[in-house]
Design an enzyme around this catalytic site. Sequence first.
Site, short mmCIF file in Angstrom:
data_model
loop_
_atom_site.label_atom_id
_atom_site.label_comp_id
_atom_site.label_asym_id
_atom_site.label_seq_id
_atom_site.Cartn_x
_atom_site.Cartn_y
_atom_site.Cartn_z
N GLU A 10 -4.09 5.36 -25.61
CA GLU A 10 -3.32 4.14 -26.16
C GLU A 10 -3.60 4.45 -28.00
OE1 GLU A 10 -4.51 0.43 -23.94
OE2 GLU A 10 -6.08 1.45 -25.36
N GLU A 36 -1.89 1.85 -16.48
CA GLU A 36 -3.26 1.31 -16.84
C GLU A 36 -2.06 -0.32 -16.73
OE1 GLU A 36 -5.85 0.15 -19.93
OE2 GLU A 36 -6.06 3.20 -20.01
C1 BG6 Z 1 -7.61 -0.60 -22.32
C2 BG6 Z 1 -8.12 1.10 -21.96
O1 BG6 Z 1 -7.37 -0.46 -23.44
O2 BG6 Z 1 -7.90 -1.28 -21.83
C3 BG6 Z 1 -9.29 0.96 -21.08
O3 BG6 Z 1 -7.52 2.55 -22.17
C4 BG6 Z 1 -9.98 -0.24 -21.31
O4 BG6 Z 1 -10.23 2.20 -21.31
C5 BG6 Z 1 -8.72 -1.28 -20.60
O5 BG6 Z 1 -10.60 0.18 -20.42
C6 BG6 Z 1 -9.56 -2.24 -20.14
O6 BG6 Z 1 -10.24 -3.27 -21.07
P1 BG6 Z 1 -11.54 -3.96 -20.45
O7 BG6 Z 1 -12.30 -3.89 -22.53
O8 BG6 Z 1 -11.42 -4.58 -20.48
O9 BG6 Z 1 -12.43 -2.16 -20.73
#
Ligand code: BG6
Length: 475
Positions: free
Chosen positions: A175, A369
């Site tokens: 990111e 993701e």
């Molecule tokens: C993304 C990141 O922004 O979102 C991850 O690359 C992160 O590292 C994921 O875990 C979800 O965010 P969160 O805060 O719910 O863990």
Amino acid sequence: MSKLEKKFPEGFLWGGAVAANQCEGAYNEDGKGLSTQDIAPRGITGPITEEPTEDNMKLIGIDFYHRYKEDIKLFAEMGFKVFRTSIAWSRIFPNGDDAEPNEKGLKFYDDLFDECLKHGIEPLITISHYETPLALSKNYDGWVNRKLVGFYENYVRTIFGRYKDKVKYWLTFNEINSVLHAPYMSGGIFTDKEKLTKQDLYQAIHHELVASALAVKIGHEMMPDAKIGCMILGVPNYPLTPHPSDVLEAMRQDREILYFADVQVRGAYPKYMNRYFKENNIKIHMEPGDEEVLKNTVDFISFSYYMSSCATADPEKKKAGSGAGNIISGVSNPYLEASEWGWQIDPQGLRYILNLFYDRYQKPLFIVENGLGAVDELVTDEKGNKTVIDDYRIKYLNDHLVQVAEAIKDGVEVMGYTTWGCIDLVSATTAELKKRYGFIYVDRNDDGTGTLGRYRKKSFYWYKNIIATNGEALQ
Ligand code: BG6
């Protein structure tokens, strides 16, 4: 949708994703140095501490460092073709600027990648995922300092040399655009966000972009068969109203994301940034050769997608409508519902952003993701097994994957899909464990209690079937 219309390409890379700092734990074992995460017990929502403190859930994480064999076996049981994780830079170079790498750190990832390959799972490796060695942050102010390019180059040469026969898919920075919003977590920038000048921030971004292109160049030289991608935090912006000012504001906010991809995919700064730099009195210092290096463009574009957002040019509406979000937060969309953490759920937004990227770049896309962070309840089923009945997660993932299928029908080239947090882990933004994403429940709680036992959730069996049918079982 008919069966035929749900066709995912043959060889589609189904799998799941984690990051070292959110699951490994073992924060000071086998020669690992501290990373920026080890002193951030509340993620980006709280202050950083002088030293690691016990309330920092990441210090133990889910103990993946010691239990990865058991976990990868469970991923294999689901049929994963790919597993995305990151290398903790400070396991390899404890201070970031060390002359020699730490052999025990290198050995750990050798064993981890071997274990994946043993099960027929391709590792997809993020080189830097929010875990800058703390010494680089404190002593150099992270990526603000040009020297980071050299330290990163040394690190990538080391890991490419060591793992070139094991790892085919690489991502340069997780990111990368998040540095605009979370400079400490994303760019290891120690200067307080409020005091950080735009000049320093955009110079730091330049250093990351040069380092990323350098990694692509070196990677292609050392590993001709490797595929090296960028990784973008994808939050598409919709105009809040059809007012032309809102439309332009949405375009402006999209460019805060696309500028990073434009450089990494097209190999040069986009022209619209010249105006921004000029109006903000920013002068990017380029070293001789930087423009040449930037021409080493990525093989594919990967991105995270959890939500979309709305943009408005009206300051009052902006103030009144601000919602929670994944690092980037904008104005809430009146047509969408939100997760328990206030992130708005928009499966069609995934189809939209896939088309947006593909129209602009015509490069293969990889969704690395996507997922739902939710509170889960561990229950005992009729057979006496502990499980979680997570129909909400199944619905979220199903609805998003249906939109991926739609985008493929639109003609978008999609290489694969890895759900975020395929096993429960510590959250990045809030450092909580109760925000769970996994197909596998991990018995660990925010007060530090729990056995660290692993339990298959209902979604575990659902995803297994989706993979086995190459998406045909989607509803
Ligand atoms: C993304 C990141 O922004 O979102 C991850 O690359 C992160 O590292 C994921 O875990 C979800 O965010 P969160 O805060 O719910 O863990």
